[in-house]
Design a protein around this motif. Sequence first.
Motif, PDB file in Angstrom:
ATOM      1  N   ARG A   1     -16.358  -9.911  -1.777  1.00 26.32           N
ATOM      2  CA  ARG A   1     -16.623 -10.465  -0.449  1.00 26.32           C
ATOM      3  C   ARG A   1     -17.650  -9.620   0.298  1.00 26.32           C
ATOM      4  O   ARG A   1     -17.351  -8.506   0.727  1.00 26.32           O
ATOM      5  N   PRO A   2     -18.855 -10.141   0.452  1.00 29.52           N
ATOM      6  CA  PRO A   2     -19.874  -9.396   1.192  1.00 29.52           C
ATOM      7  C   PRO A   2     -19.628  -9.455   2.691  1.00 29.52           C
ATOM      8  O   PRO A   2     -19.154 -10.472   3.218  1.00 29.52           O
ATOM      9  N   GLU A   3     -19.931  -8.358   3.370  1.00 25.37           N
ATOM     10  CA  GLU A   3     -19.856  -8.283   4.828  1.00 25.37           C
ATOM     11  C   GLU A   3     -18.515  -8.759   5.369  1.00 25.37           C
ATOM     12  O   GLU A   3     -18.446  -9.581   6.285  1.00 25.37           O
ATOM     13  N   ASP A   4     -17.439  -8.217   4.812  1.00 26.64           N
ATOM     14  CA  ASP A   4     -16.094  -8.557   5.285  1.00 26.64           C
ATOM     15  C   ASP A   4     -15.809  -7.768   6.563  1.00 26.64           C
ATOM     16  O   ASP A   4     -16.076  -6.571   6.645  1.00 26.64           O
TER      17      ASP A   4
ATOM     18  N   LEU B   1     -16.211  -6.021  -0.196  1.00 26.04           N
ATOM     19  CA  LEU B   1     -14.781  -5.783  -0.386  1.00 26.04           C
ATOM     20  C   LEU B   1     -14.352  -6.455  -1.679  1.00 26.04           C
ATOM     21  O   LEU B   1     -14.697  -7.612  -1.928  1.00 26.04           O
ATOM     22  N   ILE B   2     -13.586  -5.694  -2.496  1.00 22.42           N
ATOM     23  CA  ILE B   2     -13.010  -6.255  -3.721  1.00 22.42           C
ATOM     24  C   ILE B   2     -11.494  -6.281  -3.503  1.00 22.42           C
ATOM     25  O   ILE B   2     -10.797  -5.292  -3.741  1.00 22.42           O
ATOM     26  N   PRO B   3     -10.940  -7.399  -3.013  1.00 23.94           N
ATOM     27  CA  PRO B   3      -9.527  -7.447  -2.631  1.00 23.94           C
ATOM     28  C   PRO B   3      -8.558  -7.143  -3.774  1.00 23.94           C
ATOM     29  O   PRO B   3      -7.502  -6.567  -3.552  1.00 23.94           O
ATOM     30  N   ALA B   4      -8.907  -7.556  -4.985  1.00 24.95           N
ATOM     31  CA  ALA B   4      -7.972  -7.403  -6.098  1.00 24.95           C
ATOM     32  C   ALA B   4      -7.611  -5.949  -6.361  1.00 24.95           C
ATOM     33  O   ALA B   4      -6.523  -5.652  -6.868  1.00 24.95           O
ATOM     34  N   VAL B   5      -8.501  -5.026  -6.020  1.00 23.39           N
ATOM     35  CA  VAL B   5      -8.224  -3.601  -6.258  1.00 23.39           C
ATOM     36  C   VAL B   5      -8.265  -2.788  -4.967  1.00 23.39           C
ATOM     37  O   VAL B   5      -8.107  -1.564  -4.980  1.00 23.39           O
ATOM     38  N   GLY B   6      -8.495  -3.443  -3.837  1.00 24.13           N
ATOM     39  CA  GLY B   6      -8.475  -2.748  -2.560  1.00 24.13           C
ATOM     40  C   GLY B   6      -9.599  -1.759  -2.373  1.00 24.13           C
ATOM     41  O   GLY B   6      -9.419  -0.708  -1.758  1.00 24.13           O
ATOM     42  N   VAL B   7     -10.787  -2.089  -2.876  1.00 24.76           N
ATOM     43  CA  VAL B   7     -11.914  -1.159  -2.819  1.00 24.76           C
ATOM     44  C   VAL B   7     -13.051  -1.734  -1.975  1.00 24.76           C
ATOM     45  O   VAL B   7     -13.417  -2.907  -2.118  1.00 24.76           O
ATOM     46  N   VAL B   8     -13.594  -0.886  -1.112  1.00 19.49           N
ATOM     47  CA  VAL B   8     -14.796  -1.196  -0.349  1.00 19.49           C
ATOM     48  C   VAL B   8     -15.964  -0.499  -1.019  1.00 19.49           C
ATOM     49  O   VAL B   8     -15.876   0.669  -1.380  1.00 19.49           O
ATOM     50  N   VAL B   9     -17.060  -1.228  -1.208  1.00 16.79           N
ATOM     51  CA  VAL B   9     -18.277  -0.647  -1.775  1.00 16.79           C
ATOM     52  C   VAL B   9     -19.353  -0.673  -0.696  1.00 16.79           C
ATOM     53  O   VAL B   9     -19.662  -1.731  -0.138  1.00 16.79           O
ATOM     54  N   GLU B  10     -19.897   0.509  -0.404  1.00 11.71           N
ATOM     55  CA  GLU B  10     -20.926   0.655   0.619  1.00 11.71           C
ATOM     56  C   GLU B  10     -22.228   1.083  -0.038  1.00 11.71           C
ATOM     57  O   GLU B  10     -22.224   1.845  -1.006  1.00 11.71           O
TER      58      GLU B  10
END
Length: 283
Positions: A187-190, A205-214
């Motif tokens: 999910r971009p720009e959550d 945001l990658i909800p399945a693993v709870g990770v934010v990528v910046e």
Amino acid sequence: MSESKRAEIDRLINESYEIESLLAQWQEREFATQVELRAGQEKYQSWYARAIPLVSESVRAEFKDMYEGGMVIKRIKSFLSRPLEINQFYDPASTESIFPKWSHLYSTTFQDSFHNQRALLQAEIYAVAEPSTVLAEIASAFSRFPNFLQALQNSTKPNVPAPKIEKEEDLQVLVEACLRLMYEDVRPEDFVPQRAGGRSRVDFLIPAVGVVVETKMTRESLGDKRVGEELAVDWNRYSGHPDCRGILALVYDPGRYLVNPAGLESDLTQTQGHPATRVLVIR
């Protein structure tokens, strides 16, 4: 965890965002038809009935409490039963009324509790995937990002121009494409929940693993110190996202403006924190 259970949790997580968006409109518009109210209530009730069996027994009572509430603390059930009931103490003529317009305010009776339910449901996946491990796996994949770019630039195919990374938006396009090779739901720009009257957004945001990528792209005015300061500010905001358990910062430094990239990676990588954090410098 079986693949079928994980798939069902993923579906429920995705559906929860749709429900949240739908029900938020009622008080925003200050109107909803009986058909709309009934459809929204039924949509949540169906979600709730499917979610309960997937939540561990140790937290099932908490999950149910987020719905039931009580005499003093009103939760989802109260909101769904009377979402447009006017607070008897609300004074529309006063600009300084301390009482909200609605008896069951969406943000406090529904949204907060629903976020907690979603977090408990998401934890069923998190239980088998430590955030530091996930961050290491994603970082390992992106450590080969320069090879990926080189392969595209060396292409001899006619009419297939190689992508150019001239600004951070260009970088984000390629990062998202790579993430979608690894995860179905990216999910971009959550949005991060509102703080102090403002809202911020995570890059991915990658909800399945709870990770934010910046992502960060260095320039002459964005060196070691400034990058570190900006990441610290961003991470403080991102930690408020209900689905954030880990943050990975991809710092693209093609101009080699960073003097000590290894030090930046080491200083800002915290595998035991909450959220866990990791920095990867790409050149």
